[in-house]
Design an enzyme around this catalytic site. Structure first.
Site, PDB file in Angstrom:
ATOM      1  N   ASP A 530     -28.179 -16.918  22.791  1.00  0.00           N
ATOM      2  CA  ASP A 530     -28.875 -16.619  21.546  1.00  0.00           C
ATOM      3  C   ASP A 530     -28.301 -17.524  20.456  1.00  0.00           C
ATOM      4  O   ASP A 530     -27.217 -18.086  20.617  1.00  0.00           O
ATOM      5  CB  ASP A 530     -28.666 -15.148  21.199  1.00  0.00           C
ATOM      6  CG  ASP A 530     -29.533 -14.708  20.029  1.00  0.00           C
ATOM      7  OD1 ASP A 530     -30.522 -15.399  19.741  1.00  0.00           O
ATOM      8  OD2 ASP A 530     -29.208 -13.689  19.414  1.00  0.00           O
ATOM      9  N   ASP A 729     -25.511  -9.867  22.752  1.00  0.00           N
ATOM     10  CA  ASP A 729     -24.600  -8.876  22.179  1.00  0.00           C
ATOM     11  C   ASP A 729     -25.269  -7.621  21.669  1.00  0.00           C
ATOM     12  O   ASP A 729     -24.596  -6.700  21.224  1.00  0.00           O
ATOM     13  CB  ASP A 729     -23.785  -9.496  21.041  1.00  0.00           C
ATOM     14  CG  ASP A 729     -24.672 -10.002  19.908  1.00  0.00           C
ATOM     15  OD1 ASP A 729     -25.913  -9.919  20.049  1.00  0.00           O
ATOM     16  OD2 ASP A 729     -24.127 -10.500  18.907  1.00  0.00           O
ATOM     17  N   ASP A 733     -30.678  -7.067  23.987  1.00  0.00           N
ATOM     18  CA  ASP A 733     -30.343  -8.031  25.037  1.00  0.00           C
ATOM     19  C   ASP A 733     -30.084  -7.366  26.385  1.00  0.00           C
ATOM     20  O   ASP A 733     -29.977  -8.051  27.404  1.00  0.00           O
ATOM     21  CB  ASP A 733     -29.085  -8.827  24.641  1.00  0.00           C
ATOM     22  CG  ASP A 733     -29.343  -9.754  23.465  1.00  0.00           C
ATOM     23  OD1 ASP A 733     -30.424 -10.356  23.433  1.00  0.00           O
ATOM     24  OD2 ASP A 733     -28.458  -9.872  22.594  1.00  0.00           O
TER      25      ASP A 733
END
Length: 841
Positions: A530, A729, A733
């Site tokens: 990400d 995180d 996700d």
């Protein structure tokens, strides 16, 4: 409680018992002094103090009173039991001694004495705890076969190793009972094996011992010396060998039991009834050769290997013990009346108020109620600089309070603490199995039967075509094959590396959920990351202030920040923080108005100020063409641009960006060097995402990706044959982390993210992924080295033991040499695995 230490001066007294100074023997006097077996005091044997001979040994006393007591009941004063480990200690030669409240304690080592001094009450009155009692409901598992789970301690039915408790181990596990027992058996077997070796191998070494004693008498002496070794010392080996037969799980103990048992039983029969053997068993001197020395020496050498292995296994737990040592044992609790008292940290409950003073460790997870300080959180985050903590800030158990005092509220205690979860994760990972272990198990399943077949074949070939004594030589070759082919090195190759690697990872902030994740990560070729919070800091910062039309930058920022103080948008927070950092003044704003999706406006002092995007300028009838070039350049760098308007005229612009972490560029290069393709998947817009990717050299960009889109991306890449790791995180996700071949949870993110991930990084930056990748590669390389050594060793050892070198060099491998080589192979595998403790990550 009064613990007294001896200071090397002596007292003469009548009763010879209650000395004022009994305890440690001073090292400088240790060589000259021996100990009074009654009172424990050190005595110089040349000093003329009283002495007494007993059973051929002279005992020395500090006074006539002690001598009298000894003479009345010698058996009471010859030995003592170490209260910590339970070993028997010779009172006259014990190097470590303490007197507590008039009671005397002798110790086998300084380590046992130190444990006793730390908590005498735990070991007095025969209450020796070899380890802290396991909690109710504790399950036990095999270190090498984690699928074996029992509700009580015992031996593994597959490999014979002692079962270990599952879950978080106690901080002080005490001496390993199996190690203590094996050391005792090693000393007995080694002590008896030495004279056996001298008798058995004497003729080859030119020692005429058998001629002096006489052959029949020498054989009887060998029988008497070997019997305690085989029937007592080797009892655990035979017990494990029998269990392997009953459970139809042949292993190294099967081969050791067969080898030692065959050599011993044959030798006993040859000693007591030699006449039943045909001439093909008789040596050149017409006597039937015996192999008592081989049976005893094999047992002693196997114990050497086992003791070294058990000690090495204790070292693999050093990472867990180091983590456990971070947790304080007590906490200072404040009760409802405001009085304070120190209590065991295990007694702390959620909601308790605790005081933490300078230099103390935070006892449990919680938050600051009163006061402020700086706290060193490097054990969790890896950040070397202490963090400021004030009311409401979170605290993590085990971190160090630096220079202030504060009161905190306990919020997570016991197993819920971050530190406890880390320790539990490491302990679980150390017991897990890598997929490569499956191949080893399949080989081992046919390996032992194949070795037994090879031993039988070696015996038959020697019996048919070997030189005289054919049968005796055949037996020797068969026993040597059984012993040298013990698959202990094979069984240790993978688990030892996994145990050490997971502990090493924990020290570096890389928490491995299981061995499978470690093996898979070494094969990963694609990494999805990400942008926000992973590549970048996750918090927008003010980067550029460009004034226009004669307006000063400081005035532009002052009025823009004053206006944005009324907004809750993250970009507004970045502008306000930037103004505070630069020390510009704020003015009062009235008539604040937020225009959704466009910007904000209001009256700052006597000036109408507006701040927003191009859509807001359109509403105000302002053309941004004059700043178009600057705007495009800033956006090309991945920055978000906001225009500032004073009284209907364009006054300039401010730019905000989520800055790339200082460590990101170097980490991306290291990941590329390790062979990974890196894809950035972000919900950010295409232009900003590509600007960040270009500056970092990222291979591919997927922008405007929703949470479900990340899982679709993984499915798409897997269809093309990619092996994928996903780093994230947040809660959003979790599906992608679970779908990836390896999920990597960044930092102290959402719990569900950590649960879905195979690897958790304590500090949430890409350097953690670099360390995890290097650890995975080093571990698999280490495992392949171990397996290569173990297989290669057996491939060479079995033919040599069977006698392949005899036709060329006239050499027949002794079972004793085979046992030494077998033990050496295990020690070599363990030593190679221990190198992972120093792997450069």
């Amino acid at each position: 409680m009064d613990i007294k230490h001896e200071h090397d001066h002596h007292h003469s007294h009548a009763d010879g018992d209650d000395h004022g100074h009994c305890g440690h023997e001073q090292e400088q006097a240790a060589s000259a002094m021996i100990r009074d077996p009654v009172c424990g005091m050190t005595v110089d044997p040349q000093s003329g103090k009283p002495s007494l001979d007993h059973d051929g040994r002279t005992h020395h006393f500090c006074s006539e009173g002690c001598r009298t007591k000894f003479a009345a009941a010698p058996e009471d004063y010859l030995t003592a039991k170490d209260p910590v480990c339970g070993m028997t200690v010779d009172r006259s030669t014990a190097k470590h001694f303490l007197k507590v409240d008039g009671e005397k304690f002798f110790f086998c080592s300084a380590a046992c004495q130190a444990k006793f001094e730390a908590d005498p009450s735990a070991y007095r009155d025969g209450k020796r705890p070899p380890a802290k009692p396991a909690p109710a409901g504790t399950l036990y598992t095999c270190p090498m076969h984690p699928e074996v789970v029992s509700d009580r301690p015992g031996d593994c039915p597959k490999c014979g190793m002692a079962l270990e408790p599952m879950g978080i181990p106690p901080a002080d596990e005490g001496p390993n009972p199996e190690l203590v027992d094996f050391v005792r058996r090693l000393w007995v077997s080694a002590t008896l094996a030495v004279p056996l070796l001298a008798l058995g191998m004497g003729p080859m070494l030119g020692l005429p011992l058998r001629e002096v004693i006489g052959e029949p008498q020498a054989t009887i002496i060998e029988l008497l010396l070997a019997t305690p070794v085989v029937l007592w010392a080797a009892l655990p080996f035979f017990r494990r060998a029998w269990a392997s037969v009953v459970n139809r799980s042949p292993n190294m103990w099967t081969l050791i039991g067969l080898g030692v048992g065959t050599a011993y039983v044959y030798s006993v029969v040859a000693t007591l009834a030699p006449g039943i053997f045909p001439m093909s068993f008789h040596g050149h001197g017409a006597a039937v050769p015996v192999y008592f020395e081989a049976a005893a020496v094999i047992v002693a050498l196997v114990f050497v290997g086992q003791v070294l292995e058990l000690k090495a296994r204790e070292r693999t737990g050093s990472a867990i013990r180091a983590l456990l040592d971070l947790a304080p044992k007590t906490a200072r609790r404040i009760d409802d009346e405001g009085s304070e008292s120190d209590v065991p940290v295990d007694d702390i409950q959620t909601g308790d108020r605790l005081r933490v003073r300078p230099g103390e460790r935070v006892p449990v997870d919680g938050s600051v109620l009163e006061g402020q300080s700086t706290v060193d959180e490097s054990m969790i985050t890896g950040e070397p600089l202490p963090l400021e903590k004030s009311k409401g800030d979170p605290l993590t158990g085990g971190t160090i309070n630096k220079n202030g005092t504060f009161v905190m509220a306990a919020e997570k205690v016991g197993a819920d603490m971050v530190l406890s979860r880390i320790v539990d994760m490491v302990a679980t990972a150390q017991r897990s199995r890598a997929p490569i272990q499956g191949a080893v198990d399949r080989v081992s399943a046919v390996f032992v039967p194949a070795v037994v077949a090879a031993a039988i074949l070696a015996f038959l070939v020697w019996a048919a075509i070997g030189p005289e004594p054919r049968m005796a030589n055949g037996l020797l070759a068969a026993v040597a094959v059984l012993i040298i082919a013990c698959p202990c090195a094979l069984g240790l190759a993978t688990p030892m590396s996994i145990m050490i690697a997971t502990g090493r990872g924990a020290q570096e902030g890389v928490l491995i959920k299981d061995a499978e994740a470690l093996e898979r990560f070494s094969k990963v070729d694609t990494l999805i990351v990400d942008k926000t919070g992973t590549l970048t800091e996750g918090k927008p910062k003010l980067t550029d202030i460009i004034a226009f039309g004669g307006v000063e930058e400081s005035r532009l920022l002052s009025l823009a920040a004053s206006l944005e103080r009324g907004s809750e948008h993250p970009l507004a927070e970045a502008i306000v923080s930037g103004a505070e950092e630069r020390g510009v003044p704020f003015v009062e704003v009235t008539g604040f108005e937020a225009k959704t999706g466009k910007g904000v406006q209001g009256l700052a002092g006597d000036m109408m100020v507006a701040l927003g995007n191009a859509a807001m300028l359109t509403d105000l009838g302002i053309d941004p063409a004059a700043l178009a070039e600057k705007t495009e350049a800033l956006r090309g760098d991945g920055k978000t641009v906001m225009f500032v308007v004073f009284d209907g005229a364009l006054a300039g612009l401010v730019a905000v960006a989520d800055r790339i972490k200082p460590t990101t560029a170097a980490a991306i290069k290291a990941l590329h060097d390790s062979g990974l393709k890196i894809i950035m998947a972000t919900g950010d817009n295409e232009r900003t995402a590509r600007a960040v990717a270009k500056s970092l050299g990222i291979d591919e960009v997927r922008a405007d990706v929703l949470p479900e889109g990340k899982k679709a991306l993984i499915d798409e890449l897997r269809a093309k044959g990619a092996i994928i790791a996903m780093a994230g995180d947040g809660v959003n996700d979790a599906p992608a982390l679970a779908a990836a071949d390896v999920g990597i949870a960044m930092g102290t993110g959402a719990d569900v993210a950590m649960e879905s991930a195979g690897i958790t990084l304590v500090k949430g930056d890409l350097n953690g992924i670099v360390r995890a990748r290097r650890l995975a590669e080093a571990t698999m390389r280490n495992i392949r080295q171990n397996l290569g050594f173990a297989f290669g060793y057996n491939a060479l050892g079995v033919p040599v033991a069977a006698g392949m070198l005899y036709p060329i060099f006239g050499l027949l491998l002794s079972p004793m040499i085979a046992a030494a080589a077998m033990s050496l192979s295990s020690v070599s595998v363990i030593s190679n695995a221990l190198r992972l403790r120093f792997a450069k990550l």
